[in-house]
Scaffold this active site. Structure first.
Site, PDB file in Angstrom:
ATOM      1  N   LYS A 152       0.788  -1.288   0.012  1.00 16.32           N
ATOM      2  CA  LYS A 152      -0.079   0.089   0.137  1.00 16.32           C
ATOM      3  C   LYS A 152       0.722   1.472  -0.052  1.00 16.32           C
ATOM      4  CE  LYS A 152      -4.044  -2.044  -0.267  1.00 16.32           C
ATOM      5  NZ  LYS A 152      -5.064  -1.598  -1.056  1.00 16.32           N
ATOM      6  N   SER A 194      -2.819 -12.404   4.278  1.00 15.71           N
ATOM      7  CA  SER A 194      -3.230 -12.425   2.813  1.00 15.71           C
ATOM      8  C   SER A 194      -2.402 -12.913   1.814  1.00 15.71           C
ATOM      9  CB  SER A 194      -3.790 -10.976   2.251  1.00 15.71           C
ATOM     10  OG  SER A 194      -2.589 -10.225   2.119  1.00 15.71           O
TER      11      SER A 194
HETATM   12  N1  PMP Z   1      -3.657  -7.843   1.514  1.00 11.33           N
HETATM   13  C1  PMP Z   1      -3.642  -7.003   2.413  1.00 11.33           C
HETATM   14  C2  PMP Z   1      -3.034  -7.202   3.847  1.00 11.33           C
HETATM   15  C3  PMP Z   1      -4.350  -5.619   2.050  1.00 11.33           C
HETATM   16  O1  PMP Z   1      -4.198  -4.827   3.059  1.00 11.33           O
HETATM   17  C4  PMP Z   1      -4.765  -5.213   0.831  1.00 11.33           C
HETATM   18  C5  PMP Z   1      -5.640  -4.200   0.737  1.00 11.33           C
HETATM   19  N2  PMP Z   1      -6.686  -3.895   1.343  1.00 11.33           N
HETATM   20  C6  PMP Z   1      -4.871  -6.547  -0.105  1.00 11.33           C
HETATM   21  C7  PMP Z   1      -4.206  -7.749   0.290  1.00 11.33           C
HETATM   22  C8  PMP Z   1      -5.574  -6.198  -1.538  1.00 11.33           C
HETATM   23  O2  PMP Z   1      -4.907  -5.506  -2.203  1.00 11.33           O
HETATM   24  P1  PMP Z   1      -5.775  -4.135  -3.300  1.00 11.33           P
HETATM   25  O3  PMP Z   1      -6.214  -3.387  -2.280  1.00 11.33           O
HETATM   26  O4  PMP Z   1      -4.777  -3.976  -4.194  1.00 11.33           O
HETATM   27  O5  PMP Z   1      -6.680  -5.147  -3.965  1.00 11.33           O
END
Ligand code: PMP
Length: 320
Positions: free
Chosen positions: A47, A277
Protein backbone atom coordinates in the site's frame (compact mmCIF):
# COMPACT_ATOMS: atom_id res chain seq x y z
CA UNK A 1 27.47 7.59 -6.79
CA UNK A 2 25.55 9.23 -3.95
CA UNK A 3 23.63 6.78 -1.80
CA UNK A 4 21.72 9.22 0.37
CA UNK A 5 17.96 9.35 -0.05
CA UNK A 6 16.06 12.53 0.69
CA UNK A 7 12.79 11.03 1.81
CA UNK A 8 11.06 7.82 2.77
CA UNK A 9 9.04 8.14 -0.42
CA UNK A 10 12.19 7.56 -2.49
CA UNK A 11 12.28 4.02 -1.14
CA UNK A 12 8.89 2.91 -2.45
CA UNK A 13 8.68 0.18 -5.10
CA UNK A 14 11.33 -1.86 -6.91
CA UNK A 15 10.68 -4.74 -4.53
CA UNK A 16 12.48 -8.04 -5.13
CA UNK A 17 11.14 -11.22 -6.72
CA UNK A 18 12.36 -14.35 -4.96
CA UNK A 19 12.04 -17.92 -6.24
CA UNK A 20 10.77 -20.43 -3.67
CA UNK A 21 13.21 -23.30 -4.25
CA UNK A 22 12.79 -25.06 -0.87
CA UNK A 23 9.02 -24.72 -0.93
CA UNK A 24 8.79 -26.10 -4.47
CA UNK A 25 10.94 -29.10 -3.55
CA UNK A 26 9.15 -29.75 -0.23
CA UNK A 27 5.71 -29.67 -1.84
CA UNK A 28 6.67 -31.45 -5.07
CA UNK A 29 5.44 -28.61 -7.28
CA UNK A 30 5.78 -28.79 -11.04
CA UNK A 31 5.73 -25.01 -11.53
CA UNK A 32 8.14 -22.35 -10.23
CA UNK A 33 6.67 -19.85 -7.77
CA UNK A 34 8.26 -16.40 -7.55
CA UNK A 35 7.14 -14.14 -4.70
CA UNK A 36 7.16 -10.36 -4.91
CA UNK A 37 8.02 -9.18 -1.42
CA UNK A 38 5.98 -6.03 -0.90
CA UNK A 39 6.71 -5.84 2.84
CA UNK A 40 10.10 -4.44 1.84
CA UNK A 41 8.41 -1.15 0.99
CA UNK A 42 9.40 1.45 3.63
CA UNK A 43 6.12 1.49 5.58
CA UNK A 44 5.85 -2.27 5.25
CA UNK A 45 3.26 -3.09 2.60
CA UNK A 46 2.18 -2.94 -1.05
CA UNK A 47 0.00 0.00 0.00
CA UNK A 48 2.99 2.35 0.12
CA UNK A 49 2.78 2.49 -3.68
CA UNK A 50 -0.87 3.39 -3.67
CA UNK A 51 -0.71 5.86 -0.77
CA UNK A 52 2.16 7.75 -2.41
CA UNK A 53 0.30 7.79 -5.73
CA UNK A 54 -2.84 9.13 -4.04
CA UNK A 55 -0.88 11.84 -2.21
CA UNK A 56 1.00 12.88 -5.36
CA UNK A 57 -2.27 12.95 -7.29
CA UNK A 58 -3.86 15.23 -4.64
CA UNK A 59 -0.73 17.45 -4.53
CA UNK A 60 -0.70 17.78 -8.31
CA UNK A 61 -4.36 18.76 -8.30
CA UNK A 62 -3.53 21.47 -5.72
CA UNK A 63 -5.76 19.91 -3.06
CA UNK A 64 -3.13 19.59 -0.34
CA UNK A 65 -1.88 22.55 1.65
CA UNK A 66 0.61 22.03 4.51
CA UNK A 67 -1.16 20.59 7.56
CA UNK A 68 -4.10 19.30 5.48
CA UNK A 69 -5.80 16.07 6.58
CA UNK A 70 -5.92 12.91 4.47
CA UNK A 71 -8.76 10.49 5.18
CA UNK A 72 -9.63 7.00 3.92
CA UNK A 73 -11.24 3.69 4.85
CA UNK A 74 -8.79 0.81 5.05
CA UNK A 75 -8.06 -2.59 6.49
CA UNK A 76 -4.94 -1.01 7.93
CA UNK A 77 -2.16 -1.05 5.39
CA UNK A 78 -3.31 1.93 3.34
CA UNK A 79 -3.79 3.80 6.61
CA UNK A 80 -0.29 2.93 7.81
CA UNK A 81 1.19 3.94 4.45
CA UNK A 82 -0.76 7.22 4.42
CA UNK A 83 0.27 7.88 8.02
CA UNK A 84 3.97 7.36 7.19
CA UNK A 85 3.85 9.42 3.99
CA UNK A 86 1.70 12.05 5.70
CA UNK A 87 4.36 12.35 8.42
CA UNK A 88 7.08 12.73 5.79
CA UNK A 89 5.11 15.38 3.82
CA UNK A 90 3.50 17.28 6.71
CA UNK A 91 -0.12 16.13 6.52
CA UNK A 92 -2.46 14.80 9.18
CA UNK A 93 -4.07 11.40 8.59
CA UNK A 94 -7.46 10.07 9.73
CA UNK A 95 -8.35 6.44 9.19
CA UNK A 96 -11.65 4.54 9.30
CA UNK A 97 -11.03 0.83 9.88
CA UNK A 98 -13.04 -2.24 10.83
CA UNK A 99 -12.57 -3.10 14.52
CA UNK A 100 -11.64 -6.71 13.68
CA UNK A 101 -8.34 -6.01 11.90
CA UNK A 102 -5.09 -7.11 13.47
CA UNK A 103 -4.43 -5.24 16.77
CA UNK A 104 -0.82 -4.72 15.64
CA UNK A 105 -2.10 -2.45 12.86
CA UNK A 106 -3.96 -0.22 15.31
CA UNK A 107 -0.74 0.12 17.34
CA UNK A 108 1.19 1.05 14.21
CA UNK A 109 -1.41 3.65 13.18
CA UNK A 110 -1.25 5.26 16.63
CA UNK A 111 2.55 5.13 16.60
CA UNK A 112 2.67 7.10 13.34
CA UNK A 113 0.26 9.62 14.86
CA UNK A 114 -2.85 8.87 12.78
CA UNK A 115 -6.33 9.46 14.15
CA UNK A 116 -8.34 6.21 14.07
CA UNK A 117 -12.11 5.70 13.86
CA UNK A 118 -13.03 2.07 14.56
CA UNK A 119 -16.06 0.79 12.66
CA UNK A 120 -17.98 -2.26 13.91
CA UNK A 121 -17.12 -5.19 11.64
CA UNK A 122 -20.82 -6.11 11.43
CA UNK A 123 -21.37 -2.86 9.50
CA UNK A 124 -19.40 -4.31 6.57
CA UNK A 125 -21.91 -7.18 6.25
CA UNK A 126 -24.40 -4.65 4.87
CA UNK A 127 -24.53 -5.03 1.06
CA UNK A 128 -24.45 -1.23 0.80
CA UNK A 129 -21.52 -0.87 3.21
CA UNK A 130 -19.06 0.64 0.72
CA UNK A 131 -21.52 3.29 -0.40
CA UNK A 132 -22.51 4.10 3.19
CA UNK A 133 -18.97 4.38 4.56
CA UNK A 134 -17.98 6.61 1.65
CA UNK A 135 -20.95 8.92 2.35
CA UNK A 136 -20.14 8.96 6.08
CA UNK A 137 -16.49 9.87 5.49
CA UNK A 138 -17.44 12.72 3.16
CA UNK A 139 -20.01 14.02 5.62
CA UNK A 140 -17.81 13.83 8.72
CA UNK A 141 -14.71 15.27 7.03
CA UNK A 142 -15.79 18.10 4.74
CA UNK A 143 -12.39 19.83 4.95
CA UNK A 144 -10.18 16.74 4.55
CA UNK A 145 -8.87 15.24 1.34
CA UNK A 146 -10.61 11.88 0.91
CA UNK A 147 -8.07 9.76 -0.98
CA UNK A 148 -10.78 7.15 -1.81
CA UNK A 149 -8.61 4.12 -2.52
CA UNK A 150 -11.69 2.06 -3.49
CA UNK A 151 -12.55 4.25 -6.47
CA UNK A 152 -9.60 6.57 -7.19
CA UNK A 153 -8.13 5.50 -10.56
CA UNK A 154 -4.65 6.41 -9.26
CA UNK A 155 -4.80 3.07 -7.39
CA UNK A 156 -4.82 0.53 -10.28
CA UNK A 157 -2.81 3.04 -12.31
CA UNK A 158 0.19 2.88 -9.94
CA UNK A 159 0.24 -0.92 -10.27
CA UNK A 160 -0.02 -0.63 -14.05
CA UNK A 161 2.87 1.85 -14.04
CA UNK A 162 5.18 0.23 -11.43
CA UNK A 163 4.32 -3.24 -10.07
CA UNK A 164 3.40 -4.77 -13.44
CA UNK A 165 6.52 -3.53 -15.30
CA UNK A 166 8.77 -4.55 -12.37
CA UNK A 167 7.46 -8.14 -12.65
CA UNK A 168 7.81 -8.16 -16.43
CA UNK A 169 11.37 -6.83 -16.32
CA UNK A 170 12.55 -9.03 -13.41
CA UNK A 171 11.34 -12.18 -15.18
CA UNK A 172 12.44 -11.10 -18.65
CA UNK A 173 8.81 -11.58 -19.67
CA UNK A 174 8.77 -15.19 -18.48
CA UNK A 175 5.55 -15.10 -16.45
CA UNK A 176 2.67 -17.48 -17.05
CA UNK A 177 0.42 -16.62 -14.12
CA UNK A 178 -0.02 -13.84 -11.57
CA UNK A 179 -1.82 -14.27 -8.25
CA UNK A 180 -3.09 -11.56 -5.87
CA UNK A 181 -6.00 -10.89 -3.51
CA UNK A 182 -8.81 -8.36 -3.81
CA UNK A 183 -9.24 -5.63 -1.26
CA UNK A 184 -9.74 -2.58 -3.43
CA UNK A 185 -8.85 -4.63 -6.53
CA UNK A 186 -6.10 -2.15 -7.43
CA UNK A 187 -3.29 -4.72 -7.50
CA UNK A 188 -4.92 -7.38 -9.70
CA UNK A 189 -6.56 -4.83 -12.00
CA UNK A 190 -3.42 -2.73 -12.58
CA UNK A 191 -0.83 -5.52 -12.70
CA UNK A 192 -3.25 -7.76 -14.60
CA UNK A 193 -3.93 -5.18 -17.27
CA UNK A 194 -0.20 -4.53 -17.76
CA UNK A 195 0.72 -8.22 -17.99
CA UNK A 196 -2.18 -9.09 -20.33
CA UNK A 197 -1.17 -6.23 -22.63
CA UNK A 198 2.33 -7.72 -22.85
CA UNK A 199 1.07 -11.30 -23.16
CA UNK A 200 -2.68 -11.99 -23.39
CA UNK A 201 -2.24 -15.59 -22.26
CA UNK A 202 -0.98 -14.66 -18.77
CA UNK A 203 -3.35 -16.41 -16.34
CA UNK A 204 -4.73 -14.12 -13.61
CA UNK A 205 -5.92 -15.75 -10.39
CA UNK A 206 -7.16 -14.32 -7.12
CA UNK A 207 -7.39 -15.87 -3.67
CA UNK A 208 -10.61 -15.25 -1.75
CA UNK A 209 -11.89 -16.29 1.67
CA UNK A 210 -14.36 -19.13 1.06
CA UNK A 211 -18.05 -18.29 1.50
CA UNK A 212 -18.32 -20.69 4.46
CA UNK A 213 -15.53 -18.83 6.31
CA UNK A 214 -17.26 -15.44 6.28
CA UNK A 215 -18.80 -13.84 9.38
CA UNK A 216 -22.48 -14.66 9.85
CA UNK A 217 -25.10 -14.19 12.55
CA UNK A 218 -24.21 -17.62 13.98
CA UNK A 219 -20.49 -16.95 13.84
CA UNK A 220 -19.92 -13.16 13.93
CA UNK A 221 -16.16 -13.24 14.66
CA UNK A 222 -14.49 -16.07 12.70
CA UNK A 223 -10.78 -15.90 11.84
CA UNK A 224 -10.54 -13.58 8.81
CA UNK A 225 -7.98 -12.53 6.23
CA UNK A 226 -7.29 -8.82 6.71
CA UNK A 227 -7.50 -6.86 3.51
CA UNK A 228 -9.04 -9.36 1.09
CA UNK A 229 -12.69 -9.99 0.33
CA UNK A 230 -14.95 -12.68 -0.98
CA UNK A 231 -16.02 -11.60 -4.45
CA UNK A 232 -17.67 -14.62 -6.08
CA UNK A 233 -21.19 -14.07 -4.75
CA UNK A 234 -20.94 -10.26 -4.65
CA UNK A 235 -23.20 -8.18 -6.87
CA UNK A 236 -21.36 -5.79 -9.21
CA UNK A 237 -22.46 -2.78 -7.12
CA UNK A 238 -20.97 -4.37 -4.00
CA UNK A 239 -17.52 -4.61 -5.57
CA UNK A 240 -15.03 -1.73 -5.36
CA UNK A 241 -14.98 0.48 -8.45
CA UNK A 242 -11.25 -0.22 -8.79
CA UNK A 243 -11.76 -3.97 -9.22
CA UNK A 244 -11.85 -4.97 -12.91
CA UNK A 245 -13.72 -8.25 -12.34
CA UNK A 246 -13.62 -9.22 -16.03
CA UNK A 247 -9.85 -9.41 -16.14
CA UNK A 248 -9.69 -12.30 -13.65
CA UNK A 249 -9.44 -15.83 -15.10
CA UNK A 250 -9.85 -17.81 -11.90
CA UNK A 251 -10.89 -17.42 -8.26
CA UNK A 252 -9.41 -19.78 -5.67
CA UNK A 253 -11.46 -20.00 -2.43
CA UNK A 254 -9.78 -21.01 0.82
CA UNK A 255 -10.23 -21.00 4.55
CA UNK A 256 -8.41 -18.22 6.48
CA UNK A 257 -6.79 -20.86 8.69
CA UNK A 258 -5.26 -22.41 5.54
CA UNK A 259 -3.96 -18.95 4.62
CA UNK A 260 -2.26 -18.52 7.99
CA UNK A 261 -0.88 -22.07 7.87
CA UNK A 262 0.61 -21.39 4.41
CA UNK A 263 2.19 -18.17 5.69
CA UNK A 264 3.76 -20.20 8.49
CA UNK A 265 5.12 -22.77 6.02
CA UNK A 266 6.70 -19.92 4.04
CA UNK A 267 8.34 -18.61 7.21
CA UNK A 268 9.67 -22.04 8.17
CA UNK A 269 10.72 -23.26 4.73
CA UNK A 270 12.09 -20.06 3.19
CA UNK A 271 12.51 -17.62 6.11
CA UNK A 272 10.08 -15.26 4.39
CA UNK A 273 7.74 -13.77 7.01
CA UNK A 274 4.53 -12.82 5.21
CA UNK A 275 1.02 -11.85 6.34
CA UNK A 276 -2.28 -13.70 6.14
CA UNK A 277 -3.39 -12.43 2.73
CA UNK A 278 0.08 -13.34 1.45
CA UNK A 279 -0.50 -16.85 2.83
CA UNK A 280 -3.84 -16.95 0.97
CA UNK A 281 -2.18 -15.80 -2.26
CA UNK A 282 0.62 -18.37 -1.91
CA UNK A 283 -2.01 -21.06 -1.19
CA UNK A 284 -3.74 -20.18 -4.47
CA UNK A 285 -0.41 -20.09 -6.35
CA UNK A 286 0.39 -23.53 -4.91
CA UNK A 287 -2.95 -24.90 -6.20
CA UNK A 288 -1.97 -23.78 -9.71
CA UNK A 289 1.60 -25.06 -9.33
CA UNK A 290 0.34 -28.58 -8.58
CA UNK A 291 -1.60 -28.87 -11.84
CA UNK A 292 -0.06 -30.89 -14.66
CA UNK A 293 -0.79 -28.11 -17.18
CA UNK A 294 1.35 -25.70 -15.13
CA UNK A 295 4.41 -28.01 -15.04
CA UNK A 296 7.54 -25.98 -15.84
CA UNK A 297 5.61 -22.69 -15.83
CA UNK A 298 6.34 -19.56 -13.81
CA UNK A 299 3.78 -18.25 -11.34
CA UNK A 300 4.25 -14.86 -9.65
CA UNK A 301 2.55 -14.42 -6.26
CA UNK A 302 2.45 -10.96 -4.68
CA UNK A 303 2.97 -10.89 -0.90
CA UNK A 304 1.21 -7.70 0.33
CA UNK A 305 2.69 -7.39 3.81
CA UNK A 306 4.67 -8.96 6.64
CA UNK A 307 3.67 -11.54 9.22
CA UNK A 308 5.00 -9.18 11.90
CA UNK A 309 1.76 -7.25 11.38
CA UNK A 310 -0.32 -10.27 12.55
CA UNK A 311 1.53 -11.66 15.53
CA UNK A 312 -1.42 -10.70 17.75
CA UNK A 313 -4.16 -11.46 15.18
CA UNK A 314 -6.60 -14.28 15.95
CA UNK A 315 -6.21 -15.83 12.48
CA UNK A 316 -2.45 -16.21 12.88
CA UNK A 317 -2.90 -17.65 16.35
CA UNK A 318 -5.64 -20.03 15.13
CA UNK A 319 -3.19 -21.61 12.70
CA UNK A 320 -0.51 -22.42 15.27
N1 PMP B 1 -3.61 -7.87 1.38
C1 PMP B 1 -3.64 -6.95 2.34
C2 PMP B 1 -3.02 -7.28 3.66
C3 PMP B 1 -4.23 -5.70 2.09
O1 PMP B 1 -4.25 -4.77 3.07
C4 PMP B 1 -4.82 -5.46 0.84
C5 PMP B 1 -5.52 -4.17 0.57
N2 PMP B 1 -6.69 -3.99 1.33
C6 PMP B 1 -4.79 -6.46 -0.12
C7 PMP B 1 -4.15 -7.66 0.18
C8 PMP B 1 -5.45 -6.31 -1.47
O2 PMP B 1 -4.87 -5.35 -2.29
P1 PMP B 1 -5.75 -4.47 -3.28
O3 PMP B 1 -6.43 -3.41 -2.43
O4 PMP B 1 -4.78 -3.88 -4.23
O5 PMP B 1 -6.77 -5.34 -3.92
Amino acid sequence: MARIHNSLTDLIGDTPLVELHNYRRNHGLGARILVKIEYLNPAGSVKDRLAWALVQDAEERGLLTPGATLVDVTSGNTGIALAAIGAARGYRVKIYASDNISPDKFRLLEHYGAEVVKVDNAFFLDPEALEKITARIREENPDAVFTDQLANPANPEVHYRTTGPEIWEATGGVVDAFVAGVGTGGTISGVGRYLKERNPSVHLAIAEPAFASLPSEDNPHPPEIDGVHHVTEALPEQLPANFARDIVDEIVPLDPVEAAATARQLAREEGILAGTSAGAILFAATELARRPDFAGKTIVALLPDSGERYLNASTFRAAS
